[in-house]
Scaffold this motif. Sequence first.
Motif, mmCIF file in Angstrom:
data_model
loop_
_atom_site.group_PDB
_atom_site.id
_atom_site.type_symbol
_atom_site.label_atom_id
_atom_site.label_comp_id
_atom_site.label_asym_id
_atom_site.label_seq_id
_atom_site.Cartn_x
_atom_site.Cartn_y
_atom_site.Cartn_z
ATOM 1 N N ALA A 111 44.218 26.057 49.902
ATOM 2 C CA ALA A 111 43.287 26.284 49.497
ATOM 3 C C ALA A 111 43.489 25.899 47.669
ATOM 4 C CB ALA A 111 42.695 27.965 49.539
ATOM 5 N N SER A 112 42.506 25.699 47.535
ATOM 6 C CA SER A 112 42.132 25.269 45.799
ATOM 7 C C SER A 112 41.054 25.228 45.348
ATOM 8 C CB SER A 112 42.630 23.700 45.376
ATOM 9 O OG SER A 112 42.393 22.736 44.125
ATOM 10 N N ARG A 113 40.472 25.770 44.650
ATOM 11 C CA ARG A 113 39.574 25.943 44.136
ATOM 12 C C ARG A 113 39.389 26.111 42.374
ATOM 13 N NH1 ARG A 113 35.256 27.597 47.633
ATOM 14 N NH2 ARG A 113 36.074 27.901 49.633
ATOM 15 N N GLN A 114 37.510 25.899 42.447
ATOM 16 C CA GLN A 114 37.803 26.131 40.450
ATOM 17 C C GLN A 114 37.267 27.371 40.030
ATOM 18 O OE1 GLN A 114 35.790 23.027 39.255
ATOM 19 N NE2 GLN A 114 35.961 23.494 36.794
ATOM 20 N N THR A 115 38.042 28.249 39.097
ATOM 21 C CA THR A 115 36.973 29.456 39.075
ATOM 22 C C THR A 115 36.619 29.404 37.323
ATOM 23 O OG1 THR A 115 39.106 29.853 38.865
ATOM 24 C CG2 THR A 115 37.981 29.875 40.433
ATOM 25 N N THR A 116 35.545 30.552 36.641
ATOM 26 C CA THR A 116 35.513 30.895 35.429
ATOM 27 C C THR A 116 35.748 32.550 35.814
ATOM 28 O OG1 THR A 116 34.596 29.248 35.435
ATOM 29 C CG2 THR A 116 34.121 30.638 33.683
ATOM 30 N N PRO A 117 36.250 32.772 34.751
ATOM 31 C CA PRO A 117 37.033 32.142 34.083
ATOM 32 C C PRO A 117 37.819 32.169 34.235
ATOM 33 C CG PRO A 117 36.886 34.695 33.400
ATOM 34 C CD PRO A 117 35.868 34.642 34.811
ATOM 35 N N VAL A 118 38.960 31.500 33.253
ATOM 36 C CA VAL A 118 40.276 30.640 33.332
ATOM 37 C C VAL A 118 40.551 31.386 34.627
ATOM 38 C CG1 VAL A 118 42.029 29.798 32.508
ATOM 39 C CG2 VAL A 118 40.021 29.588 31.166
ATOM 40 N N PRO A 119 41.322 31.286 35.583
ATOM 41 C CA PRO A 119 42.443 31.780 36.843
ATOM 42 C C PRO A 119 44.466 31.909 35.229
ATOM 43 C CG PRO A 119 42.249 29.483 37.439
ATOM 44 C CD PRO A 119 41.346 29.955 35.729
ATOM 45 N N ARG A 120 44.370 33.523 35.876
ATOM 46 C CA ARG A 120 46.016 33.161 35.152
ATOM 47 C C ARG A 120 46.898 33.921 36.011
ATOM 48 N NH1 ARG A 120 46.124 36.841 30.152
ATOM 49 N NH2 ARG A 120 47.485 36.347 29.786
ATOM 50 N N HIS A 121 46.147 34.452 37.969
ATOM 51 C CA HIS A 121 47.593 34.788 38.288
ATOM 52 C C HIS A 121 46.928 34.896 39.985
ATOM 53 C CE1 HIS A 121 49.773 36.519 35.213
ATOM 54 N NE2 HIS A 121 48.714 36.767 34.694
ATOM 55 N N VAL A 122 46.796 34.883 40.851
ATOM 56 C CA VAL A 122 47.187 34.566 42.147
ATOM 57 C C VAL A 122 47.882 35.078 42.982
ATOM 58 C CG1 VAL A 122 45.922 33.134 44.245
ATOM 59 C CG2 VAL A 122 46.078 32.891 42.078
ATOM 60 N N ALA A 123 47.445 36.255 43.895
ATOM 61 C CA ALA A 123 48.270 37.146 44.740
ATOM 62 C C ALA A 123 47.581 36.980 46.922
ATOM 63 C CB ALA A 123 48.445 38.587 44.492
ATOM 64 N N LEU A 124 48.582 36.487 47.566
ATOM 65 C CA LEU A 124 48.027 36.981 48.906
ATOM 66 C C LEU A 124 48.911 37.501 49.719
ATOM 67 C CD1 LEU A 124 46.474 34.347 50.860
ATOM 68 C CD2 LEU A 124 48.732 33.631 51.160
#
Length: 350
Positions: free
Chosen positions: A38-51
């Motif tokens: 997976a790869s996505r652009q987000t707003t605001p800036v992403p800081r943390h990701v948990a799956l």
Amino acid sequence: MAAPPVWSALLPPYSHITLTTPSHWQIHSTSRPPRLLASRQTTPVPRHVALLRDTNIVVLGLGKRKVVVWDESKAQAIWEVECKEEVVSVGVLSAFVVILHKTHVAVYTLAPPPVHQLTIPTTPNPRGLCALSDAAILLPGPRVGHVSITHFRPSSSTTSTSTSTSTSSWTTTTTLIPAHTSAISALALSTSGTLVATASETGTLVRVWRVNGNGSVAGGGGKREREHESVRELRRGVEKARVWSIAFCQFEKAVCVASDTGTVHVFLVDGESNVTGAEERVGGVHDGGGGGSGGTDTTSQSSSPQQQQQHQQHNDAKNRTSILAPLSTYLPKYFSSSWSFAQFSIPPLE
């Protein structure tokens, strides 16, 4: 040229890696060859990701205060919350979302709508130290040198603290462990949620604890089992160092410790305890009853030949000890410590 990652994490059971850049978040598999899932652009800036493992559910920390639960299969948000305080990290259990702030942790239901279930106080935790299993959260405790572990169970179990989700009721059991006298620098939780490893800012020792978090009662007289017990005291070295990372192996028989000295140590953690006498004391505070089971051997006859070989290597390995260890009852604690059975150095980056 693509922007370099600004945050990354290898997620237990170590099958996925999450990355964030100044504009995107990504999830990669650790299979051979590795794959971009997976790869996505987000707003605001992403800081943390948990799956949430083996699912399409992703928890995102966007900007400083926003948390979003995202369904990658549908490419849409399930829910989002705007926090009053800065978010330093996020995590996800099978039924809950974990949001880390600098001095506490907020737990929400995973299923929509988000319902706040629990607040867990911590000492100042700007690095977002946290370790998760399927149904447990390990954190720095509310006192310096302590860690707290909170287990979640369906409410059919006997306990004193109950919370509810939108689909079922849950109970929580929290145990405080007085692990060190100085602030916690690193911590780890085994996959089963029964083994805890901790290091302090001093960095000379790593302590391993067995935690009983299912609220069971042992013995006909109703005597409760130990809330936790010290299993191993592992000596990284004699000079102060910053321990950055601790990780249990798949079979929960060994633990790996990395520090700012550039050296990685591997210790055996199963077998007989090397902590005796007063060091095995049961201290701390407990909400709602102790008891439970110890670490579980997760190997099986269905394991691959490579996994069975690794399992046998763990069985054959032994930590190094002092030649004066047999006299440790009469000597300072240093002589009862276990030293790593394997270590290697990471070459400096040029």
